[in-house]
Design a protein around this motif. Structure first.
Motif, PDB file in Angstrom:
ATOM      1  N   VAL A   1       5.531   2.089 -46.510  1.00  0.00           N
ATOM      2  CA  VAL A   1       5.389   0.645 -46.682  1.00  0.00           C
ATOM      3  C   VAL A   1       4.572   0.041 -45.551  1.00  0.00           C
ATOM      4  CG1 VAL A   1       6.661  -1.544 -46.664  1.00  0.00           C
ATOM      5  CG2 VAL A   1       7.487   0.370 -48.047  1.00  0.00           C
ATOM      6  N   PHE A   2       4.821   0.488 -44.319  1.00  0.00           N
ATOM      7  CA  PHE A   2       4.091  -0.045 -43.169  1.00  0.00           C
ATOM      8  C   PHE A   2       2.601   0.283 -43.258  1.00  0.00           C
ATOM      9  CE2 PHE A   2       2.427   0.476 -38.830  1.00  0.00           C
ATOM     10  CZ  PHE A   2       2.620  -0.825 -38.358  1.00  0.00           C
ATOM     11  N   ILE A   3       2.296   1.521 -43.668  1.00  0.00           N
ATOM     12  CA  ILE A   3       0.893   1.951 -43.716  1.00  0.00           C
ATOM     13  C   ILE A   3       0.127   1.244 -44.829  1.00  0.00           C
ATOM     14  CG2 ILE A   3      -0.630   3.918 -44.188  1.00  0.00           C
ATOM     15  CD1 ILE A   3       1.414   5.697 -42.790  1.00  0.00           C
ATOM     16  N   PHE A   4       0.746   1.156 -46.013  1.00  0.00           N
ATOM     17  CA  PHE A   4       0.015   0.653 -47.174  1.00  0.00           C
ATOM     18  C   PHE A   4       0.247  -0.828 -47.464  1.00  0.00           C
ATOM     19  CE2 PHE A   4       0.310   5.233 -47.966  1.00  0.00           C
ATOM     20  CZ  PHE A   4      -1.013   5.526 -48.234  1.00  0.00           C
ATOM     21  N   GLN A   5       1.249  -1.456 -46.840  1.00  0.00           N
ATOM     22  CA  GLN A   5       1.527  -2.864 -47.109  1.00  0.00           C
ATOM     23  C   GLN A   5       1.243  -3.779 -45.920  1.00  0.00           C
ATOM     24  OE1 GLN A   5       2.366  -4.014 -50.079  1.00  0.00           O
ATOM     25  NE2 GLN A   5       2.472  -1.989 -51.018  1.00  0.00           N
ATOM     26  N   TYR A   6       1.524  -3.307 -44.713  1.00  0.00           N
ATOM     27  CA  TYR A   6       1.400  -4.183 -43.549  1.00  0.00           C
ATOM     28  C   TYR A   6       0.086  -3.996 -42.792  1.00  0.00           C
ATOM     29  CZ  TYR A   6       6.179  -5.757 -44.102  1.00  0.00           C
ATOM     30  OH  TYR A   6       7.324  -6.344 -44.600  1.00  0.00           O
ATOM     31  N   ILE A   7      -0.327  -2.765 -42.603  1.00  0.00           N
ATOM     32  CA  ILE A   7      -1.591  -2.533 -41.893  1.00  0.00           C
ATOM     33  C   ILE A   7      -2.775  -3.176 -42.617  1.00  0.00           C
ATOM     34  CG2 ILE A   7      -3.238  -0.762 -41.173  1.00  0.00           C
ATOM     35  CD1 ILE A   7      -0.927   1.009 -40.392  1.00  0.00           C
ATOM     36  N   PRO A   8      -2.856  -3.091 -43.971  1.00  0.00           N
ATOM     37  CA  PRO A   8      -3.992  -3.751 -44.653  1.00  0.00           C
ATOM     38  C   PRO A   8      -4.042  -5.264 -44.467  1.00  0.00           C
ATOM     39  CG  PRO A   8      -2.994  -2.119 -46.096  1.00  0.00           C
ATOM     40  CD  PRO A   8      -2.080  -2.251 -44.921  1.00  0.00           C
ATOM     41  N   MET A   9      -2.921  -5.873 -44.033  1.00  0.00           N
ATOM     42  CA  MET A   9      -2.937  -7.322 -43.820  1.00  0.00           C
ATOM     43  C   MET A   9      -3.921  -7.740 -42.734  1.00  0.00           C
ATOM     44  SD  MET A   9       1.028  -8.553 -44.154  1.00  0.00           S
ATOM     45  CE  MET A   9       1.932  -8.357 -45.689  1.00  0.00           C
ATOM     46  N   PHE A  10      -4.266  -6.821 -41.835  1.00  0.00           N
ATOM     47  CA  PHE A  10      -5.251  -7.165 -40.809  1.00  0.00           C
ATOM     48  C   PHE A  10      -6.615  -7.466 -41.441  1.00  0.00           C
ATOM     49  CE2 PHE A  10      -2.122  -4.631 -38.391  1.00  0.00           C
ATOM     50  CZ  PHE A  10      -1.853  -5.538 -37.370  1.00  0.00           C
ATOM     51  N   GLY A  11      -6.826  -6.970 -42.655  1.00  0.00           N
ATOM     52  CA  GLY A  11      -8.087  -7.245 -43.340  1.00  0.00           C
ATOM     53  C   GLY A  11      -8.244  -8.696 -43.775  1.00  0.00           C
ATOM     54  N   LEU A  12      -7.153  -9.480 -43.706  1.00  0.00           N
ATOM     55  CA  LEU A  12      -7.243 -10.894 -44.075  1.00  0.00           C
ATOM     56  C   LEU A  12      -8.161 -11.673 -43.145  1.00  0.00           C
ATOM     57  CD1 LEU A  12      -3.491 -11.635 -44.915  1.00  0.00           C
ATOM     58  CD2 LEU A  12      -5.375 -11.306 -46.520  1.00  0.00           C
ATOM     59  N   VAL A  13      -8.468 -11.096 -41.988  1.00  0.00           N
ATOM     60  CA  VAL A  13      -9.380 -11.776 -41.067  1.00  0.00           C
ATOM     61  C   VAL A  13     -10.755 -11.968 -41.702  1.00  0.00           C
ATOM     62  CG1 VAL A  13     -10.269  -9.682 -39.959  1.00  0.00           C
ATOM     63  CG2 VAL A  13     -10.129 -11.796 -38.647  1.00  0.00           C
ATOM     64  N   MET A  14     -11.075 -11.162 -42.730  1.00  0.00           N
ATOM     65  CA  MET A  14     -12.361 -11.321 -43.433  1.00  0.00           C
ATOM     66  C   MET A  14     -12.507 -12.695 -44.056  1.00  0.00           C
ATOM     67  SD  MET A  14     -13.222  -7.717 -45.334  1.00  0.00           S
ATOM     68  CE  MET A  14     -11.711  -7.674 -46.295  1.00  0.00           C
ATOM     69  N   ALA A  15     -11.389 -13.331 -44.413  1.00  0.00           N
ATOM     70  CA  ALA A  15     -11.451 -14.645 -45.040  1.00  0.00           C
ATOM     71  C   ALA A  15     -12.041 -15.691 -44.103  1.00  0.00           C
ATOM     72  CB  ALA A  15     -10.067 -15.079 -45.501  1.00  0.00           C
ATOM     73  N   PHE A  16     -12.004 -15.426 -42.804  1.00  0.00           N
ATOM     74  CA  PHE A  16     -12.494 -16.387 -41.807  1.00  0.00           C
ATOM     75  C   PHE A  16     -13.788 -15.908 -41.149  1.00  0.00           C
ATOM     76  CE2 PHE A  16      -7.873 -16.347 -42.046  1.00  0.00           C
ATOM     77  CZ  PHE A  16      -7.605 -17.670 -42.384  1.00  0.00           C
ATOM     78  N   GLN A  17     -14.385 -14.860 -41.723  1.00  0.00           N
ATOM     79  CA  GLN A  17     -15.631 -14.317 -41.192  1.00  0.00           C
ATOM     80  C   GLN A  17     -16.689 -14.231 -42.279  1.00  0.00           C
ATOM     81  OE1 GLN A  17     -14.293 -10.442 -39.839  1.00  0.00           O
ATOM     82  NE2 GLN A  17     -14.097 -11.145 -37.714  1.00  0.00           N
ATOM     83  N   ASP A  18     -17.919 -14.098 -41.856  1.00  0.00           N
ATOM     84  CA  ASP A  18     -18.987 -13.692 -42.767  1.00  0.00           C
ATOM     85  C   ASP A  18     -19.095 -12.181 -42.646  1.00  0.00           C
ATOM     86  OD1 ASP A  18     -21.057 -13.586 -44.500  1.00  0.00           O
ATOM     87  OD2 ASP A  18     -22.539 -14.498 -43.172  1.00  0.00           O
ATOM     88  N   TYR A  19     -18.153 -11.513 -43.296  1.00  0.00           N
ATOM     89  CA  TYR A  19     -17.940 -10.086 -43.046  1.00  0.00           C
ATOM     90  C   TYR A  19     -19.079  -9.232 -43.589  1.00  0.00           C
ATOM     91  CZ  TYR A  19     -15.822  -5.457 -43.271  1.00  0.00           C
ATOM     92  OH  TYR A  19     -15.580  -4.113 -43.139  1.00  0.00           O
ATOM     93  N   GLU A  20     -19.508  -8.320 -42.755  1.00  0.00           N
ATOM     94  CA  GLU A  20     -20.485  -7.307 -43.141  1.00  0.00           C
ATOM     95  C   GLU A  20     -19.903  -5.942 -42.788  1.00  0.00           C
ATOM     96  OE1 GLU A  20     -22.960  -7.947 -44.829  1.00  0.00           O
ATOM     97  OE2 GLU A  20     -23.372 -10.066 -44.507  1.00  0.00           O
ATOM     98  N   PRO A  21     -19.849  -5.010 -43.757  1.00  0.00           N
ATOM     99  CA  PRO A  21     -19.202  -3.712 -43.497  1.00  0.00           C
ATOM    100  C   PRO A  21     -19.777  -2.970 -42.304  1.00  0.00           C
ATOM    101  CG  PRO A  21     -19.620  -3.988 -45.839  1.00  0.00           C
ATOM    102  CD  PRO A  21     -20.299  -5.139 -45.148  1.00  0.00           C
ATOM    103  N   TRP A  22     -21.095  -3.060 -42.081  1.00  0.00           N
ATOM    104  CA  TRP A  22     -21.698  -2.297 -40.985  1.00  0.00           C
ATOM    105  C   TRP A  22     -21.434  -2.931 -39.613  1.00  0.00           C
ATOM    106  CZ3 TRP A  22     -24.356  -4.507 -45.020  1.00  0.00           C
ATOM    107  CH2 TRP A  22     -25.018  -5.710 -44.761  1.00  0.00           C
ATOM    108  N   LEU A  23     -20.961  -4.204 -39.619  1.00  0.00           N
ATOM    109  CA  LEU A  23     -20.617  -4.852 -38.355  1.00  0.00           C
ATOM    110  C   LEU A  23     -19.127  -4.728 -38.041  1.00  0.00           C
ATOM    111  CD1 LEU A  23     -22.723  -8.142 -38.612  1.00  0.00           C
ATOM    112  CD2 LEU A  23     -23.265  -6.060 -37.328  1.00  0.00           C
ATOM    113  N   GLY A  24     -18.315  -4.601 -39.081  1.00  0.00           N
ATOM    114  CA  GLY A  24     -16.883  -4.456 -38.864  1.00  0.00           C
ATOM    115  C   GLY A  24     -16.202  -5.781 -38.561  1.00  0.00           C
ATOM    116  N   PHE A  25     -14.884  -5.720 -38.338  1.00  0.00           N
ATOM    117  CA  PHE A  25     -14.104  -6.923 -38.064  1.00  0.00           C
ATOM    118  C   PHE A  25     -14.464  -7.551 -36.720  1.00  0.00           C
ATOM    119  CE2 PHE A  25     -10.993  -4.475 -40.761  1.00  0.00           C
ATOM    120  CZ  PHE A  25     -11.165  -5.264 -41.892  1.00  0.00           C
ATOM    121  N   LEU A  26     -14.788  -6.731 -35.744  1.00  0.00           N
ATOM    122  CA  LEU A  26     -14.980  -7.219 -34.378  1.00  0.00           C
ATOM    123  C   LEU A  26     -16.310  -7.924 -34.182  1.00  0.00           C
ATOM    124  CD1 LEU A  26     -13.494  -4.205 -32.366  1.00  0.00           C
ATOM    125  CD2 LEU A  26     -12.364  -6.331 -33.049  1.00  0.00           C
TER     126      LEU A  26
END
Length: 315
Positions: free
Chosen positions: A39-64
């Motif tokens: 549950v932690f791996i597949f339900q909670y860790i992916p929540m960090f991806g929500l930061v994309m909602a506040f970025q102009d996300y590009e896969p080659w640049l990553g979250f940072l």
């Protein structure tokens, strides 16, 4: 009055018992560990991806390293006509599903409860319950063939009465009706079992007293059955509020097409199409996050209402 020493002694004894209980059941707690890790791996860790909602996300640049845009995508969501239409479609379809998935199983349970031939009753209940176990991938293929304007069994039947073929899955006037009717058909059996279980908990002496007073079957239903089932009806209805933005991704995805985007496209399919197919990850994440926040608020509201009006609580 107990002395402070006696109170401390009793408290210590209780703590010792609890410690022994925990020591004797640690194996059972250890069995939960793999499930908690999954549950932690597949339900909670992916929540960090929500930061994309506040970025102009590009896969080659990553979250940072993707540029930060704040609430820009949320503003865009309410500016796009497509997004507003999708939200409206979701509310309409899910509201209709909630209403009919509450009313139809309730009526069917009341009718089935009047059947006294147990073999026939169980057979009907099993037949109605069977579609619940079939996936929408299977049912979608069946419905596409059945509702086809060219040789579909439904249009063949309508042609007997001189009715022209109807493109049920390609006509905006018919698509929502097909979605709601097929969903009720699929889930009616499961919800019926819930109401039948509630019917068995009604005290038979209430019906006996009503018969003595001269009440017929309809009067018994309106004055005994329905009031006795009111708590479970309230629970089912209020808990359904949490799903008001879940109009059925699997069902819509397997039935809809570009011809019915205007009335059939919902939030989940919109996010899938915009995010995965078109590659606009940030905007799709913003739409999905908006839906999740509203759904969370509705779930909490639903549980509050269920506890207030039906004394139903999980914890």
């Amino acid at each position: 009055m107990q002395s402070a020493v006696d109170v401390k002694g009793q408290t210590a004894a209780v703590e010792v018992k609890r410690a022994r209980k925990r020591k004797g059941t640690w194996q059972l707690h250890a069995m939960l560990l793999p499930a908690l890790i999954i549950v932690f791996i597949f339900q909670y860790i992916p929540m960090f991806g929500l930061v994309m909602a506040f970025q102009d996300y590009e896969p080659w640049l990553g979250f940072l390293h993707s540029p930060w845009v704040g609430l820009e995508h949320f503003k865009t969501m309410f500016e796009y006509e497509d997004a507003r239409q999708v939200i409206w479609n979701t509310l309409v379809i899910s509201t209709l599903k909630i209403i009919f998935n509450l009313g139809v199983p309730l009526a069917f349970a009341l009718l089935l409860n009047e059947v006294y031939v147990m073999k026939f009753k169980r057979t009907v209940q099993t037949i109605v319950y069977l579609p619940h176990f079939l996936s929408w991938v299977i049912l979608g293929g069946i419905l596409i063939d059945m509702l086809s304007p060219e040789g579909g069994i439904v249009n063949r039947f309508l042609s007997i009465f001189g009715i022209q073929p109807i493109f049920f899955l390609g006509d905006n006037d018919w698509f929502r009706t097909v979605v709601v009717v097929t969903d009720v058909w699929k889930e009616c059996g499961f919800n019926t079992i819930v109401f039948l279980a509630a019917l068995t908990s009604i005290n038979p002496s209430l019906y006996e007293a009503a018969i003595v007073d001269g009440a017929n079957r309809w009067q018994q239903t309106f004055y005994i059955t329905l009031p006795s089932m009111l708590p479970i009806i309230i629970v089912v209805g209020t808990l359904s509020l949490g799903n008001i933005l879940n109009a059925g991704f699997d069902q819509i995805l397997n039935l809809y097409n570009p011809l019915v985007y205007k009335t059939g496209d919902i939030i989940d399919t919109y996010v899938y199409r915009v995010g995965l197919l078109n590659g606009d990850f940030s905007y799709a994440t913003a739409v999905g996050l908006f839906k999740s926040v509203i759904s969370f608020i509705l779930v909490v509201t639903g549980y509050r209402l269920a506890y207030k009006y039906a004394n139903y609580k999980i914890f």
